[in-house]
Scaffold this motif. Structure first.
Motif, PDB file in Angstrom:
ATOM      1  N   GLU A 149      -1.286  -0.597  -9.855  1.00  0.00           N
ATOM      2  CA  GLU A 149      -2.737  -0.648 -10.011  1.00  0.00           C
ATOM      3  C   GLU A 149      -3.186   0.251 -11.159  1.00  0.00           C
ATOM      4  O   GLU A 149      -3.995  -0.158 -12.013  1.00  0.00           O
ATOM      5  N   ASN A 150      -2.686   1.473 -11.206  1.00  0.00           N
ATOM      6  CA  ASN A 150      -3.059   2.402 -12.275  1.00  0.00           C
ATOM      7  C   ASN A 150      -2.630   1.879 -13.643  1.00  0.00           C
ATOM      8  O   ASN A 150      -3.386   1.959 -14.630  1.00  0.00           O
ATOM      9  N   ASN A 195      -4.893  -1.027 -14.715  1.00  0.00           N
ATOM     10  CA  ASN A 195      -6.202  -0.537 -15.132  1.00  0.00           C
ATOM     11  C   ASN A 195      -6.143   0.121 -16.507  1.00  0.00           C
ATOM     12  O   ASN A 195      -7.052  -0.037 -17.333  1.00  0.00           O
ATOM     13  N   MET A 226      -6.373  -7.857  -6.753  1.00  0.00           N
ATOM     14  CA  MET A 226      -5.058  -7.299  -6.445  1.00  0.00           C
ATOM     15  C   MET A 226      -5.193  -6.525  -5.138  1.00  0.00           C
ATOM     16  O   MET A 226      -5.981  -5.592  -5.038  1.00  0.00           O
ATOM     17  N   TYR A 227      -4.440  -6.939  -4.131  1.00  0.00           N
ATOM     18  CA  TYR A 227      -4.591  -6.389  -2.786  1.00  0.00           C
ATOM     19  C   TYR A 227      -3.369  -5.559  -2.416  1.00  0.00           C
ATOM     20  O   TYR A 227      -2.228  -6.005  -2.556  1.00  0.00           O
ATOM     21  N   LYS A 228      -3.633  -4.342  -1.920  1.00  0.00           N
ATOM     22  CA  LYS A 228      -2.568  -3.456  -1.441  1.00  0.00           C
ATOM     23  C   LYS A 228      -2.470  -3.609   0.077  1.00  0.00           C
ATOM     24  O   LYS A 228      -3.440  -3.322   0.797  1.00  0.00           O
ATOM     25  N   GLY A 276       2.754   0.384  -5.370  1.00  0.00           N
ATOM     26  CA  GLY A 276       1.555  -0.416  -5.529  1.00  0.00           C
ATOM     27  C   GLY A 276       0.467   0.346  -6.272  1.00  0.00           C
ATOM     28  O   GLY A 276      -0.238  -0.220  -7.119  1.00  0.00           O
ATOM     29  N   LYS A 277       0.338   1.616  -5.966  1.00  0.00           N
ATOM     30  CA  LYS A 277      -0.643   2.449  -6.668  1.00  0.00           C
ATOM     31  C   LYS A 277      -0.271   2.603  -8.132  1.00  0.00           C
ATOM     32  O   LYS A 277      -1.138   2.545  -9.014  1.00  0.00           O
ATOM     33  N   THR A 317       6.017  -2.934  -1.897  1.00  0.00           N
ATOM     34  CA  THR A 317       5.914  -3.571  -3.202  1.00  0.00           C
ATOM     35  C   THR A 317       7.254  -4.206  -3.575  1.00  0.00           C
ATOM     36  O   THR A 317       8.320  -3.638  -3.337  1.00  0.00           O
ATOM     37  N   THR A 372      -8.301  -5.628 -11.636  1.00  0.00           N
ATOM     38  CA  THR A 372      -7.496  -5.644 -10.409  1.00  0.00           C
ATOM     39  C   THR A 372      -8.334  -5.901  -9.155  1.00  0.00           C
ATOM     40  O   THR A 372      -7.909  -5.593  -8.047  1.00  0.00           O
ATOM     41  N   ASP A 373      -9.523  -6.491  -9.330  1.00  0.00           N
ATOM     42  CA  ASP A 373     -10.368  -6.762  -8.163  1.00  0.00           C
ATOM     43  C   ASP A 373      -9.688  -7.711  -7.173  1.00  0.00           C
ATOM     44  O   ASP A 373      -9.975  -7.668  -5.970  1.00  0.00           O
ATOM     45  N   ASP A 389       0.881  -1.180   0.000  1.00  0.00           N
ATOM     46  CA  ASP A 389       0.000   0.000   0.000  1.00  0.00           C
ATOM     47  C   ASP A 389       0.911   1.220   0.000  1.00  0.00           C
ATOM     48  O   ASP A 389       1.010   1.962   0.978  1.00  0.00           O
TER      49      ASP A 389
END
Length: 318
Positions: A67-68, A71, A80-82, A63-64, A88, A77-78, A59
């Motif tokens: 995710e970006n 996407n 994919m857990y931060k 990690g962000k 990371t 990414t449902d 997190d």
């Protein structure tokens, strides 16, 4: 649209800006999204199926970023857990003059994916892809990896496997890697290995002998990639060398993952397509990926593949 679950590590590839220098001597790095399962997911998404990445990142800013990036590449990414208080995972990569790579990993968040996190969400996929470089290391990810394979087997789902051996991760524990690979090869519909991985896992000294041994473990299709020579397709009945176009390589990062994604999409979307044609086209997808630096952004769409494929009337596109 068919759905594929890609489980394993998502990480940051820090690519050396000094081609031909080792990691000790490089003067700086470029940040790229990476991780073998994520690269396969990107290929699947670009080539015509719905890719879902399943794994854990920190997190944190990295990690962000992942995710970006996922996407933006239409990767779901449902799953994919931060994770708070985790970092990371990183891979530092130097590119040699011939386009091959040297890796060092700084591992953290990817090891913590538990089966409890995903158990209620795993019944909607048509194929389960196991291509993690880190999943056979100690950690909760390894337990989850095996439990998901058992689920797929028990529910008659398609399974694909790519070994993704990294010497910097397993050089002192090769036996564990080899035994785990055999567990997955025997249960998979589609297996992709590099020539070096085929030798390592089989203990044989020729490609033919390695192929004979590996297909006997139980997989339906075995594909051994042979670099500029193309790929060997192996079934219980035959071994066929499928050549590839000669393409000038800049960076091999992600080429095998793009190849794997192309195989998966064609098998899902074109059930009656000849497996040799599937591999031939996947060769081209992998080759095109090497013409740019980095992995996700280098994977071509079918339109880009068609431009390279002019005059190759034997190949067809979905």
């Amino acid at each position: 649209m068919k759905n594929v679950l890609c489980i394993g590590e998502a990480l940051i590839d820090f690519l050396s800006i000094d081609k031909g220098k080792n990691l000790c001597d490089t003067s700086g790095f470029i940040k790229k999204a990476g991780g073998a399962p994520a690269n396969v997911a990107a290929a699947i998404s670009k080539l015509g199926a719905k890719a879902h990445f399943c794994g854990t990142v920190g997190d944190d800013a990295f990690g962000k970023f992942l995710e970006n990036t996922f996407n933006q590449n239409n990767i779901n990414t449902d799953l994919m857990y931060k994770l708070k208080d985790r970092n990371t995972t990183f891979a530092f990569v130097s590119l040699m003059e011939d386009g091959e790579r040297d890796f060092e990993f700084v591992r953290d968040a990817d090891r913590y994916l538990s089966f409890d996190m995903i158990e209620k969400e795993i019944d909607k996929f048509d194929l389960y892809h196991f291509g993690s470089a880190t999943a056979f290391l100690d950690g909760e990810l390894k337990n989850t990896y095996y439990k998901l394979k058992e689920y797929a087997l028990n529910n008659n789902k398609l399974i694909s496997f790519d070994a993704n051996y990294r010497d910097s991760l397993f050089s002192n524990n090769k036996d564990v890697f080899i035994n785990c690979c055999k567990d997955y090869i025997k249960d998979s519909d589609i297996v992709k290995l590099s020539e070096e991985e085929a030798y390592l896992i089989s203990g044989r000294e020729s490609v033919k002998e390695a192929a004979d041994y590996l297909i006997s473990l139980g997989c339906k299709y075995l594909i051994i990639t042979l670099g500029k020579l193309g790929a060997m397709l192996v079934t219980k009945d035959k071994q066929v060398l499928i050549p590839t176009k000669e393409i000038e390589m800049k960076d091999a990062t992600g080429a095998g993952d793009a190849f794997m994604g192309a195989v998966i999409v064609q098998i899902l979307n074109e059930e009656n397509k000849n497996i040799e044609d599937i591999v031939k086209l996947a060769n081209l997808v992998g080759g095109i990926t090497t013409t740019k630096i980095g992995a996700l952004e280098s994977i071509p769409t079918w339109d880009e593949v068609k431009k390279y494929n002019e005059g190759e009337s034997a190949l067809t596109f979905n």
